[in-house]
Structure formats: C-alpha cells, structure tokens
Design an enzyme around this catalytic site. Structure first.
Site: not given
Ligand code: NAD
Length: 407
Positions: A102-103
C-alpha cells in the site's frame, strides 16, 4: 511518454506472459484492491482553513496487511501513489515478509508549514483514514518528507480514536514508542549487503570496485557508509545541487559532515564538480541511483558506462533504458530487491510490537542480512532458471508468491 503506472504494468505484463500466470489473477494485480481519496480541512496558524487532497492506495493484501509509507510532497499524484503501492506488494513478496502493498500521499509543500500546522495536518490525515488502517489491516510508515515524529503524532491520534494501544498500526516510530533499532539505516544497509552479492557475481573484490551514488539523503548516506565499511570505493556522490567525482575515493563520514553543516556535497572541495546527469555516465563499476524516479531513460542509457546499476531509489529506470542495458550486458539489480531493507526492518518493528519484544541492534542487522541474502539468491536463481534479467526474475518470484496466496 508513458505514465509511471503504465511503466510498472509493462513489467508486470511481460512477467505474467513469461510465467503464464492465471489471467484472472493478473487482472486483479494490475489494479489496486482499493483507492481511498480524501479531502480534509486543516486550521492554519493565521486562522484560515486550507483543504488538502490525499490518497491511501491499498494495492494487495493477498499475503498480509497492506504495508507502505506516507509521502508529503507537492508532486504527489494518484498515478505516483498507485505505482508506489504496487511496488510495495512486489517488494514484500520478493523478500518474503507477510505483508501486502500500500502507499499514502498528501499533496502539500511541507516547507511552507509551521511545525504546529504540520502536526495538525498529520493528525487530520490519519484520523480521516483511521477506518481503513490497523495493525492487521494496513500499516503505514514514513516516506519522503515524513519521519519518526510524524509517525508519533499519527500513532497518538489513531490510539485516541480507537481507545486502545496499538503500536503495530504504524512503523518507523521513535524508539520510545515501539520503534525498532536499526530502522533508519535499514534501506542503506540492505543495499550495501546486496552490493556485496553483486560484486561476487561480477567477480570483483570490493577494494577494486568503484561506486557512484546519486542522492545523499537517508538511503544514499547510509549506503555509502556501509559500502565503504565493506571495502568498496565510493568515487562519486551527488545531491539536488550537483555532485563530485574523485577517482581516488571519498570518505562518507566527511561527506556526511558537509551535509550536517547544511551544505551540498558539491561543496566538498575535493575532486571534480559534476552534474547529476554526468554522475550516471561516469566510467565506474557500479552506479547507484538513490534519489529520484525515472533518471535512467531511453535518452541517456546508451551513455552509461558502468557494469551494473543498483537501484536504491524506487523506479529509477524506465522500460526503454532497461532494454538498452539488457542489450549492452549491464546488470540491473531491481529496486524491489535492492531497497527492500527498509520494509524488512519495518516488518521486524511490527513483529516486535505484536509480540511485546525489543530487539538489540545486532539482532536486527543479522536478521536483515539473512533476509537480503535470501532475497538475492532466490531472485538470481529465478532469473537463471527463466534465462531473463534480474528484474524479470524478481517480478516472476513476486507474482508467483502473490498468485499462490490468492489461489
Ligand atoms: P531523502 O529525501 O532523505 O534523500 C533524497 C536525496 O536525493 C537528497 O540527497 C536530495 O538532495 C537528492 N535529490 C533530490 N533531487 C535530486 C536531483 N534532482 N538529483 C539528484 N539528487 C537529488 O530520501 P530517501 O529516503 O533517501 O529516499 C531516496 C529514494 O529511495 C526515493 O526514491 C525513495 O522512494 C527510495 N526509498 C527510500 C526508502 C527509505 O527507507 N527511506 C526505502 C525504499 C526506497
């Protein structure tokens, strides 16, 4: 020109074909599982209210909770956050840690915020995404322009809302709040461990291997220190203002001293002054991009003289440059292996939080070395087996692991 995300898909599609991956799985991996776009207000010091735009992209949790940093930058875009989230899924799979990818990113110019505004923005962003994160759900961390202090504010805000202690919700914390020894140095040290393996592959002793490093921030400076410690010659360094080239070798401690004085490495007063573009084209053994995305492109790849590229920045090589390097026989060690040391130690931090443990620095370094060497040997074996460059081998390994988890 392709967008960053289109470039990442070029490699994914090539790998999927190579290993004949299940089309339904590839279709899922091509897109993030979830994109959260938020717009939130922050009270500024002058009494006005500013509204910020941000994203949390949850690419894949097939192998474990989503995992990835939060970036504060004016150039943040959905395309960039999607790419970074995708790379995290690949990276966690390559070094085989039980996380997905994720980010997060907030469009903001941090230089224009007061410390109080920065704290309010950090708290407000995390409270906005609190419903979709958690130690077993999605675990953020620092990235460009975010640090341990910001992680501390975010953890505090999250715990106030949830009403319970949950240090494993975020990594890169200060040591007193459950942070891990060795987290700050981890990406640079991990890169230096891979450098030793790369030198063996090239059949060169560290003492006879020259290295040029673009970028002297967290990653570049720790990498230089450990690489020099292992006996390698650091002959060129740079930062956003330019660089220097000293064939006789540079001392990373002296270079770091200049940075601590707030000056540029270009002001070192040693060697020949060079530009960032020239650094990539020097007659050295190994070039290490450790600053920005897309610096090695179809426009300059032909002029690169190094025998190998060690990618410590995320996404420094475009697919066009990759093709040129393959034709020239230049070895490229891909980012999803070379810079995975940071997320590996983030995993150690999360593990310590979940088990109420506190590891010594020596244990963190030893476990990191094992993870990186194992990742290197599995990627090398996969690329030899498939007769493809290391990048394709790394993506094949990641895609196989993600596919198995999904199936
Ligand atoms: P940082 O902000 O600490 O350092 C960045 C460095 O790049 C600075 O020295 C800066 O002067 C230099 N720079 C900026 N613009 C430049 C330009 N135009 N030309 C040359 N140099 C320039 O950031 P960092 O944490 O060291 O991250 C560097 C890269 O490594 C990024 O691509 C990041 O995504 C990647 N990365 C970082 C980590 C980590 O743990 N910090 C982990 C994996 C990947």
């Amino acid at each position: 020109m392709n967008s960053l995300y289109e470039n990442t898909l070029t490699i994914l599609d090539r790998t999927a074909k190579l290993i004949q991956a299940e089309p339904a799985i590839v279709a899922q991996v091509r897109e993030p599982q979830r994109i959260i776009e938020v717009h939130f207000p922050v009270k500024m010091d002058d009494g006005t209210t500013a509204v910020f735009t941000a994203w949390r992209v949850q690419h894949s949790d097939a192998r474990g909770p989503f995992k990835g940093g939060i970036r504060f930058h004016t150039n943040v875009s959905l395309d960039e956050v999607k790419s970074l989230a995708f790379w995290m899924s690949m990276k966690t799979a390559v070094v085989d840690i039980p996380f997905g990818g994720g980010k997060g990113g907030v469009i903001v110019d941090v230089k224009r915020l007061s410390p109080a505004e920065l704290e309010r923005l950090s708290r407000k962003f995390i409270s906005t995404i609190t419903p979709v994160i958690g130690a077993g759900v999605d675990v953020p961390a620092p990235d460009v322009n975010t640090n341990a202090q910001i992680m501390a504010w975010m953890l505090d805000e999250y715990e106030k809302i949830s009403g319970r202690k949950e240090p494993g919700v975020i990594t890169g914390k200060p040591l007193d709040l459950g942070g891990s020894a060795g987290r700050e140095e981890a990406t640079g040290l991990g890169g230096a461990i891979i450098l030793k393996e790369l030198a063996k592959k090239l059949g060169k002793a560290p003492e006879e291997t020259n290295v040029a490093i673009q970028g002297y921030g967290n990653v570049g400076s720790f990498f230089a220190k450990f690489a020099r410690g292992f006996g390698f010659q650091i002959v060129a360094v740079s930062d956003s203002k330019g660089g220097v080239y000293e064939p006789a070798g540079l001392d990373p401690e002296i270079v770091s001293g200049i940075k601590k004085e707030g000056k540029s490495v270009a002001d070192l007063g040693q060697g020949e002054k060079i530009s960032n573009e020239q650094l990539l084209e020097l007659p050295v053994d190994i070039v290490v991009p450790a600053a920005l995305e897309a610096v090695l492109t179809g426009a300059n790849a032909d002029r690169v003289q190094a025998k190998a590229i060690l990618e410590l920045a995320n996404g420094p090589t475009t697919p066009e440059a990759d093709d040129i390097f393959a034709k020239k026989g230049i070895v490229v060690v891909p980012d999803i292996l070379a810079n995975a040391g940071g997320v590996a130690v983030s995993y150690f931090e999360w593990y310590q939080n979940m088990h109420g443990e506190k590891w010594e620095l020596a244990r963190v370094r030893k476990e990191l070395e094992e993870k990186m060497v194992q990742g290197w040997s599995e990627v090398s074996n996969k690329s030899s087996e498939l007769k493809v460059p290391l990048r394709d081998g790394a993506y094949a390994l990641a895609l196989i692991r993600i596919s198995q988890a999904m199936q």
